[in-house]
Design a protein around this motif. Sequence first.
Motif, PDB file in Angstrom:
ATOM      1  N   PHE A 131      -0.843  -8.524   0.604  1.00  0.00           N
ATOM      2  CA  PHE A 131      -1.895  -7.643   1.106  1.00  0.00           C
ATOM      3  C   PHE A 131      -1.796  -7.425   2.614  1.00  0.00           C
ATOM      4  N   VAL A 132      -1.316  -8.420   3.348  1.00  0.00           N
ATOM      5  CA  VAL A 132      -1.084  -8.215   4.781  1.00  0.00           C
ATOM      6  C   VAL A 132      -0.061  -7.103   4.983  1.00  0.00           C
ATOM      7  N   LYS A 133       1.013  -7.141   4.207  1.00  0.00           N
ATOM      8  CA  LYS A 133       2.057  -6.113   4.311  1.00  0.00           C
ATOM      9  C   LYS A 133       1.517  -4.745   3.919  1.00  0.00           C
ATOM     10  N   MET A 134       0.696  -4.693   2.873  1.00  0.00           N
ATOM     11  CA  MET A 134       0.137  -3.416   2.431  1.00  0.00           C
ATOM     12  C   MET A 134      -0.800  -2.830   3.490  1.00  0.00           C
ATOM     13  N   VAL A 135      -1.659  -3.656   4.056  1.00  0.00           N
ATOM     14  CA  VAL A 135      -2.587  -3.182   5.083  1.00  0.00           C
ATOM     15  C   VAL A 135      -1.819  -2.655   6.296  1.00  0.00           C
ATOM     16  N   GLN A 136      -0.709  -3.298   6.627  1.00  0.00           N
ATOM     17  CA  GLN A 136       0.113  -2.815   7.738  1.00  0.00           C
ATOM     18  C   GLN A 136       0.635  -1.403   7.459  1.00  0.00           C
ATOM     19  N   GLU A 137       0.935  -1.118   6.192  1.00  0.00           N
ATOM     20  CA  GLU A 137       1.397   0.213   5.817  1.00  0.00           C
ATOM     21  C   GLU A 137       0.288   1.256   5.979  1.00  0.00           C
ATOM     22  N   PHE A 138      -0.953   0.839   5.776  1.00  0.00           N
ATOM     23  CA  PHE A 138      -2.085   1.761   5.857  1.00  0.00           C
ATOM     24  C   PHE A 138      -2.516   2.057   7.292  1.00  0.00           C
TER      25      PHE A 138
ATOM     26  N   ARG B 222       0.026   7.891  -1.127  1.00  0.00           N
ATOM     27  CA  ARG B 222       1.490   7.927  -1.028  1.00  0.00           C
ATOM     28  C   ARG B 222       2.022   6.601  -0.486  1.00  0.00           C
ATOM     29  N   ALA B 223       1.316   6.030   0.476  1.00  0.00           N
ATOM     30  CA  ALA B 223       1.746   4.750   1.052  1.00  0.00           C
ATOM     31  C   ALA B 223       1.681   3.636   0.008  1.00  0.00           C
ATOM     32  N   TYR B 224       0.663   3.683  -0.855  1.00  0.00           N
ATOM     33  CA  TYR B 224       0.518   2.685  -1.921  1.00  0.00           C
ATOM     34  C   TYR B 224       1.709   2.765  -2.880  1.00  0.00           C
ATOM     35  N   ILE B 225       2.062   3.982  -3.285  1.00  0.00           N
ATOM     36  CA  ILE B 225       3.199   4.174  -4.193  1.00  0.00           C
ATOM     37  C   ILE B 225       4.493   3.739  -3.509  1.00  0.00           C
ATOM     38  N   ARG B 226       4.652   4.116  -2.251  1.00  0.00           N
ATOM     39  CA  ARG B 226       5.859   3.749  -1.511  1.00  0.00           C
ATOM     40  C   ARG B 226       5.974   2.225  -1.384  1.00  0.00           C
ATOM     41  N   PHE B 227       4.844   1.572  -1.091  1.00  0.00           N
ATOM     42  CA  PHE B 227       4.836   0.109  -0.995  1.00  0.00           C
ATOM     43  C   PHE B 227       5.300  -0.511  -2.308  1.00  0.00           C
ATOM     44  N   ALA B 228       4.804   0.011  -3.424  1.00  0.00           N
ATOM     45  CA  ALA B 228       5.165  -0.525  -4.740  1.00  0.00           C
ATOM     46  C   ALA B 228       6.644  -0.333  -5.032  1.00  0.00           C
ATOM     47  N   VAL B 229       7.159   0.852  -4.718  1.00  0.00           N
ATOM     48  CA  VAL B 229       8.563   1.154  -5.007  1.00  0.00           C
ATOM     49  C   VAL B 229       9.493   0.338  -4.117  1.00  0.00           C
ATOM     50  N   GLU B 230       9.104   0.134  -2.858  1.00  0.00           N
ATOM     51  CA  GLU B 230       9.949  -0.601  -1.923  1.00  0.00           C
ATOM     52  C   GLU B 230       9.814  -2.108  -2.064  1.00  0.00           C
ATOM     53  N   ASN B 231       8.701  -2.567  -2.653  1.00  0.00           N
ATOM     54  CA  ASN B 231       8.450  -4.008  -2.814  1.00  0.00           C
ATOM     55  C   ASN B 231       8.041  -4.313  -4.254  1.00  0.00           C
ATOM     56  N   PRO B 232       8.877  -3.969  -5.222  1.00  0.00           N
ATOM     57  CA  PRO B 232       8.461  -4.086  -6.620  1.00  0.00           C
ATOM     58  C   PRO B 232       8.116  -5.506  -7.055  1.00  0.00           C
ATOM     59  N   GLU B 233       8.858  -6.500  -6.554  1.00  0.00           N
ATOM     60  CA  GLU B 233       8.582  -7.877  -6.954  1.00  0.00           C
ATOM     61  C   GLU B 233       7.251  -8.351  -6.387  1.00  0.00           C
TER      62      GLU B 233
ATOM     63  N   HIS C  72      -2.884   3.524  -9.215  1.00  0.00           N
ATOM     64  CA  HIS C  72      -2.228   2.302  -9.652  1.00  0.00           C
ATOM     65  C   HIS C  72      -1.639   2.461 -11.054  1.00  0.00           C
ATOM     66  N   GLY C  73      -2.343   3.194 -11.912  1.00  0.00           N
ATOM     67  CA  GLY C  73      -1.918   3.333 -13.297  1.00  0.00           C
ATOM     68  C   GLY C  73      -0.537   3.926 -13.437  1.00  0.00           C
ATOM     69  N   TYR C  74      -0.315   5.108 -12.843  1.00  0.00           N
ATOM     70  CA  TYR C  74       1.004   5.678 -13.051  1.00  0.00           C
ATOM     71  C   TYR C  74       2.061   5.062 -12.145  1.00  0.00           C
ATOM     72  N   THR C  75       1.630   4.371 -11.060  1.00  0.00           N
ATOM     73  CA  THR C  75       2.587   3.587 -10.282  1.00  0.00           C
ATOM     74  C   THR C  75       3.139   2.446 -11.124  1.00  0.00           C
ATOM     75  N   ALA C  76       2.236   1.755 -11.832  1.00  0.00           N
ATOM     76  CA  ALA C  76       2.655   0.652 -12.697  1.00  0.00           C
ATOM     77  C   ALA C  76       3.527   1.149 -13.842  1.00  0.00           C
ATOM     78  N   LEU C  77       3.182   2.301 -14.410  1.00  0.00           N
ATOM     79  CA  LEU C  77       3.999   2.875 -15.483  1.00  0.00           C
ATOM     80  C   LEU C  77       5.420   3.154 -14.989  1.00  0.00           C
ATOM     81  N   TYR C  78       5.519   3.671 -13.789  1.00  0.00           N
ATOM     82  CA  TYR C  78       6.826   3.979 -13.218  1.00  0.00           C
ATOM     83  C   TYR C  78       7.638   2.709 -12.995  1.00  0.00           C
ATOM     84  N   LEU C  79       7.006   1.697 -12.375  1.00  0.00           N
ATOM     85  CA  LEU C  79       7.731   0.458 -12.075  1.00  0.00           C
ATOM     86  C   LEU C  79       8.123  -0.290 -13.339  1.00  0.00           C
ATOM     87  N   ARG C  80       7.288  -0.233 -14.353  1.00  0.00           N
ATOM     88  CA  ARG C  80       7.560  -0.925 -15.612  1.00  0.00           C
ATOM     89  C   ARG C  80       8.430  -0.109 -16.562  1.00  0.00           C
TER      90      ARG C  80
END
Length: 203
Positions: free
Chosen positions: A69-76, A94-105, A165-173
């Motif tokens: 969450f520290v990393k995510m807040v920095q993105e915002f 867009r930043a939320y999706i980018r964070f997920a794609v760049e930091n999937p684990e 979050h829903g379609y971000t998770a669908l994409y990552l999964r």
Amino acid sequence: MGITERKEREREEMRKLILDGAQKLFLANGYDKVSIRNIADEIEYSPATIYLYYKDKNELLYALHQRGFVKMVQEFQPLLLLTDPFEKLVEMGRAYIRFAVENPELFDLMFIMMAPMDTLDKEDWMEGDQAFGLLTQVVQECIDAGIFQKHNVQATAMMIWSGIHGYTALYLRKRLGMLPECDRESIMDDAFNLFCETLRHGL
């Protein structure tokens, strides 16, 4: 560098080593199947060393959520300088999706992985609260500007977060097999734009 500074740097390096090892094993094997001894073996230290820094697995999980969450807040943060509240909201999405794609684990550990959440409900868990607080702040700005109707701000923020979050998770999964692979990213982008337009005209 003085002795105190060197020792503190060494402690921080050890915390990072422990957290990296815990994150790797939690994601690979699941929280319940990982022990402190497993983590100690992964980083090639004794369990006693880990206990000098973290009292149990829950505290490790809590620290990993803090890291995420520290990393995510920095993105915002840079987006808060935008003056148009709806543009700010869209760019946060867009930043939320980018964070997920760049930091999937890390995203998986924060939001997807099954694990006990009791230590994550602490009243002083500022990092998680801050991330959601930034979203509610921007939603309130949209309400104040007349972009959204006057709904409950937290309920509105939760609805927006859940949608993105829903379609971000669908994409990552990799649950988008019904979409042509060659067009998947562009369809995702179109879906995000459509979601934003729905927000503007439907709330």
